[in-house]
Design a protein around this motif. Structure first.
Motif, PDB file in Angstrom:
ATOM      1  N   ALA A 273       0.826  -1.207   0.000  1.00 50.93           N
ATOM      2  CA  ALA A 273       0.000   0.000   0.000  1.00 50.93           C
ATOM      3  C   ALA A 273       0.856   1.251   0.000  1.00 50.93           C
ATOM      4  CB  ALA A 273      -0.934  -0.005   1.208  1.00 50.93           C
ATOM      5  N   ARG A 274       1.957   1.223   0.743  1.00 47.46           N
ATOM      6  CA  ARG A 274       2.850   2.375   0.796  1.00 47.46           C
ATOM      7  C   ARG A 274       3.558   2.585  -0.541  1.00 47.46           C
ATOM      8  NH1 ARG A 274       5.018   6.606   0.640  1.00 47.46           N
ATOM      9  NH2 ARG A 274       6.675   7.404   1.992  1.00 47.46           N
ATOM     10  N   LEU A 275       4.087   1.501  -1.127  1.00 41.33           N
ATOM     11  CA  LEU A 275       4.825   1.626  -2.374  1.00 41.33           C
ATOM     12  C   LEU A 275       3.927   2.050  -3.528  1.00 41.33           C
ATOM     13  CD1 LEU A 275       7.193  -1.474  -2.159  1.00 41.33           C
ATOM     14  CD2 LEU A 275       7.775   0.928  -1.765  1.00 41.33           C
ATOM     15  N   GLN A 276       2.685   1.599  -3.508  1.00 38.56           N
ATOM     16  CA  GLN A 276       1.753   1.956  -4.580  1.00 38.56           C
ATOM     17  C   GLN A 276       1.006   3.253  -4.288  1.00 38.56           C
ATOM     18  OE1 GLN A 276      -0.680  -1.356  -5.943  1.00 38.56           O
ATOM     19  NE2 GLN A 276       0.944  -2.823  -5.488  1.00 38.56           N
ATOM     20  N   GLU A 277       1.270   3.825  -3.112  1.00 34.10           N
ATOM     21  CA  GLU A 277       0.686   5.109  -2.715  1.00 34.10           C
ATOM     22  C   GLU A 277      -0.835   5.112  -2.833  1.00 34.10           C
ATOM     23  OE1 GLU A 277       2.734   8.077  -5.018  1.00 34.10           O
ATOM     24  OE2 GLU A 277       4.497   8.008  -3.712  1.00 34.10           O
ATOM     25  N   VAL A 278      -1.449   4.004  -2.367  1.00 32.31           N
ATOM     26  CA  VAL A 278      -2.903   3.945  -2.355  1.00 32.31           C
ATOM     27  C   VAL A 278      -3.418   4.581  -1.070  1.00 32.31           C
ATOM     28  CG1 VAL A 278      -2.882   1.843  -3.732  1.00 32.31           C
ATOM     29  CG2 VAL A 278      -2.988   1.674  -1.233  1.00 32.31           C
ATOM     30  N   ALA A 279      -4.690   4.933  -1.066  1.00 34.59           N
ATOM     31  CA  ALA A 279      -5.311   5.481   0.139  1.00 34.59           C
ATOM     32  C   ALA A 279      -5.297   4.429   1.238  1.00 34.59           C
ATOM     33  CB  ALA A 279      -6.741   5.916  -0.167  1.00 34.59           C
ATOM     34  N   PRO A 280      -5.286   4.851   2.501  1.00 35.40           N
ATOM     35  CA  PRO A 280      -5.331   3.864   3.584  1.00 35.40           C
ATOM     36  C   PRO A 280      -6.486   2.872   3.402  1.00 35.40           C
ATOM     37  CG  PRO A 280      -4.895   6.040   4.474  1.00 35.40           C
ATOM     38  CD  PRO A 280      -5.196   6.228   3.012  1.00 35.40           C
TER      39      PRO A 280
END
Length: 252
Positions: A81-88
């Motif tokens: 999730a962090r690497l793909q910069e998705v919403a929480p």
């Protein structure tokens, strides 16, 4: 229940027990028009199975309990999730489970080598007690019988489905709390133990009309699945999709 005509369906990403991973760790996704609505649990291999089926990361997860065969892939999901910069990612967690989940996954220092990121930054924690609303749907949860009190919870989308999570028999819930129309997905192996339902428990604990709605999962291997089917039950396999009832109450 395996037809594709209903608005709602349930796709099993794994159906095995924690000590027997050839069937995958038990996890499933509730779908609406075969689009992911809510992932149930996220153990080892669940994230890969989810991405193979849907091509992306889940945006909402419900945790039945905090054993590692149901939560371990949350650590991988934190980084993805962090690497793909998705919403929480929305994480629905029964209130009593939050300390255990935090201790097992959120206390390790340095979630990522780059620093400045921790477990909870990838998730929007939604503590839940007896029900919650997600995407316009009201879900209910019930504490079940698995190890310690309040350590595991079943999930119900009234009128459509009931997912037991890991549990001993729970007739006090299934006989009295459901509408009478839900498909019932129930933990069951061939041999009972103090934390899980076994085949011999089903006839003793449940009415015939209820058992006819069961789909069994959380068993050891294909031989166990065959034994459960020989006893007259429908059994889920990994990557099998089940059409869910339309939500109408049956006459009882």
């Amino acid at each position: 229940m395996t037809c594709e005509s209903s608005e709602y369906s349930l796709l099993f990403l794994g159906t095995g027990s924690g000590g027997h991973l050839q069937m995958g760790c038990s996890a499933a996704c509730i779908e609406q028009h075969q689009k992911p609505l809510l992932l149930i649990d996220c153990g080892p291999g669940t994230l890969a199975a989810y991405q193979a089926n849907y091509g992306g990361l889940p945006n909402a997860i419900f945790m039945t309990h905090a054993h590692m065969d149901h939560i371990a892939d949350l650590e991988i999901l934190t980084v993805r999730a962090r690497l793909q910069e998705v919403a929480p990612i929305t994480l629905f967690v029964p209130l009593a489970l939050i300390p255990t989940l935090h201790q097992r996954l959120a206390t390790y220092p340095g979630t990522m080598a780059e620093g400045d990121h921790d477990f909870w930054q990838s998730f929007q924690l939604r503590p839940v007690t007896d029900q919650f609303i997600h995407a316009g749907h009201t879900f209910k949860l019930y504490p079940t019988r698995h190890h310690a009190p309040n350590s595991s919870h079943a999930l119900c989308l009234p009128g459509h489905m009931f997912f037991s999570g890991d549990t001993r028999p729970i007739p006090e819930i299934i006989h009295h709390e459901l509408t009478g129309s839900e498909a019932i997905f129930h933990d069951c192996g061939t041999i009972p133990n103090p934390s899980h339902t076994g085949l011999e428990d089903l006839n003793r604990e449940y009415r015939d009309d209820v058992r006819s709605r069961f789909v069994l999962y959380h068993y050891a291997d294909e031989a166990a699945a065959t034994t459960l089917e020989a006893a007259g039950y429908q059994v889920a396999r990994p990557n099998e999709r089940f059409s869910l009832p339309d939500g109408k109450r049956l006459s009882l």
